[in-house]
Enzyme design. Structure first.
Site, PDB file in Angstrom:
ATOM      1  N   CYS A   1       6.549   0.210   7.393  1.00 18.90           N
ATOM      2  CA  CYS A   1       6.148   1.365   6.591  1.00 18.90           C
ATOM      3  C   CYS A   1       7.246   1.670   5.576  1.00 18.90           C
ATOM      4  CB  CYS A   1       5.934   2.574   7.502  1.00 18.90           C
ATOM      5  SG  CYS A   1       5.482   4.057   6.598  1.00 18.90           S
ATOM      6  N   LEU A   2       6.871   1.871   4.318  1.00 20.23           N
ATOM      7  CA  LEU A   2       7.865   2.130   3.269  1.00 20.23           C
ATOM      8  C   LEU A   2       8.652   3.411   3.541  1.00 20.23           C
ATOM      9  CD1 LEU A   2       5.887   1.196   0.028  1.00 20.23           C
ATOM     10  CD2 LEU A   2       7.538  -0.178   1.295  1.00 20.23           C
TER      11      LEU A   2
ATOM     12  N   HIS B   1      -3.646   2.223   8.298  1.00 23.24           N
ATOM     13  CA  HIS B   1      -2.264   2.691   8.130  1.00 23.24           C
ATOM     14  C   HIS B   1      -2.194   3.811   7.084  1.00 23.24           C
ATOM     15  CE1 HIS B   1       2.226   1.854   7.976  1.00 23.24           C
ATOM     16  NE2 HIS B   1       2.051   2.592   6.883  1.00 23.24           N
ATOM     17  N   GLU B   2      -2.848   3.597   5.942  1.00 22.64           N
ATOM     18  CA  GLU B   2      -2.737   4.568   4.842  1.00 22.64           C
ATOM     19  C   GLU B   2      -3.524   5.852   5.133  1.00 22.64           C
ATOM     20  OE1 GLU B   2      -0.447   3.941   2.930  1.00 22.64           O
ATOM     21  OE2 GLU B   2      -0.266   1.774   3.039  1.00 22.64           O
TER      22      GLU B   2
ATOM     23  N   GLN C   1       3.442   9.867   0.638  1.00 26.65           N
ATOM     24  CA  GLN C   1       4.663   9.068   0.548  1.00 26.65           C
ATOM     25  C   GLN C   1       5.389   9.249  -0.776  1.00 26.65           C
ATOM     26  OE1 GLN C   1       2.685   5.244   1.980  1.00 26.65           O
ATOM     27  NE2 GLN C   1       4.668   5.111   2.952  1.00 26.65           N
TER      28      GLN C   1
ATOM     29  N   GLY D   1       0.836  -1.195   0.000  1.00 28.96           N
ATOM     30  CA  GLY D   1       0.000   0.000   0.000  1.00 28.96           C
ATOM     31  C   GLY D   1       0.871   1.245   0.000  1.00 28.96           C
TER      32      GLY D   1
ATOM     33  N   HIS E   1      -1.540   8.049   7.144  1.00 28.23           N
ATOM     34  CA  HIS E   1      -0.595   8.824   6.319  1.00 28.23           C
ATOM     35  C   HIS E   1      -1.252  10.100   5.783  1.00 28.23           C
ATOM     36  CE1 HIS E   1       3.164   6.722   6.002  1.00 28.23           C
ATOM     37  NE2 HIS E   1       2.599   5.578   5.656  1.00 28.23           N
TER      38      HIS E   1
HETATM   39 ZN   LIG Z   1       3.395   3.701   5.760  1.00 27.50          ZN
END
Ligand SMILES: [Zn+2]
Length: 184
Positions: A93-94, A135-136, A50, A45, A139
């Site tokens: 998390c990326l 999670h998203e 991001q 995701g 963000h």
């Molecule tokens: Zn993340």
């Protein structure tokens, strides 16, 4: 338009993203680039901030191994209407590469979003998908897993955070012209 993954502590991760008023060409152009960035980083995701885009858009593919287009989902202006149950699972998390921590989440959520055609969808999600939405959407509101982990976990990850902060500082120094004057 080139997009790149944005890492902690980039301030763009801390901004509240703006709602998408209309699915326009810019957004339609952004979506495949977001998927590219997500696959390259082996994520499932990715949210607008991001890639430095402060818009309320999320792309996801819960079966990235298949690389099949039919696993790809796009959520425009996603919001959580209801939460129920509890789960505590490890999350990464990326934008915080290498960090994993157990984050408390609701087990089921009712979500509403628009798809790329502007159609409004309301449905329930559970388990991994419920986690992904929470999670998203965090963000999109400038919230990171860092804010939700236990103080003990945060302490444990302090060296990695310091490393990421130093890398970010190095990168921003390189990007700026000497003497602070803009290049001609
Ligand atoms: Zn993340």
């Amino acid at each position: 338009m080139d997009v790149e993954l944005v890492y902690y502590p980039d301030p763009r991760l801390r901004e509240v993203s703006k709602p998408v008023a209309q699915v326009d060409d810019e957004l339609r152009d952004l979506v495949p680039r977001m998927f590219e960035v997500m696959y390259r980083a082996r994520g499932i995701g990715l949210a607008g901030p991001q890639v430095g885009k402060g818009r309320r858009i999320v792309v996801a593919n819960l079966q990235p191994e298949s690389k099949k287009k039919d696993g790809e989902q796009v959520f425009v202006n996603p919001e959580i209407l209801e939460r129920s149950g509890q789960m505590k699972e490890e999350e990464g998390c990326l934008s915080l590469p290498g960090m994993y921590a157990v984050i408390p989440r609701a087990e089921r959520v009712v979500v509403r979003y628009q798809d790329l055609d502007g159609k409004s969808v309301k449905r329930e999600a559970e388990g991994l998908e419920a986690k992904l939405f929470q999670h998203e959407i965090d963000h999109l509101d400038g919230i990171l897993i860092l804010d939700k982990m236990t103080p003990a976990d945060r302490k444990q990850w302090t060296p990695l955070l310091k490393e990421l902060e130093e890398e970010f500082l190095e990168k921003s120094k390189k990007g700026k012209p000497r003497g602070g004057r803009p290049p001609l």
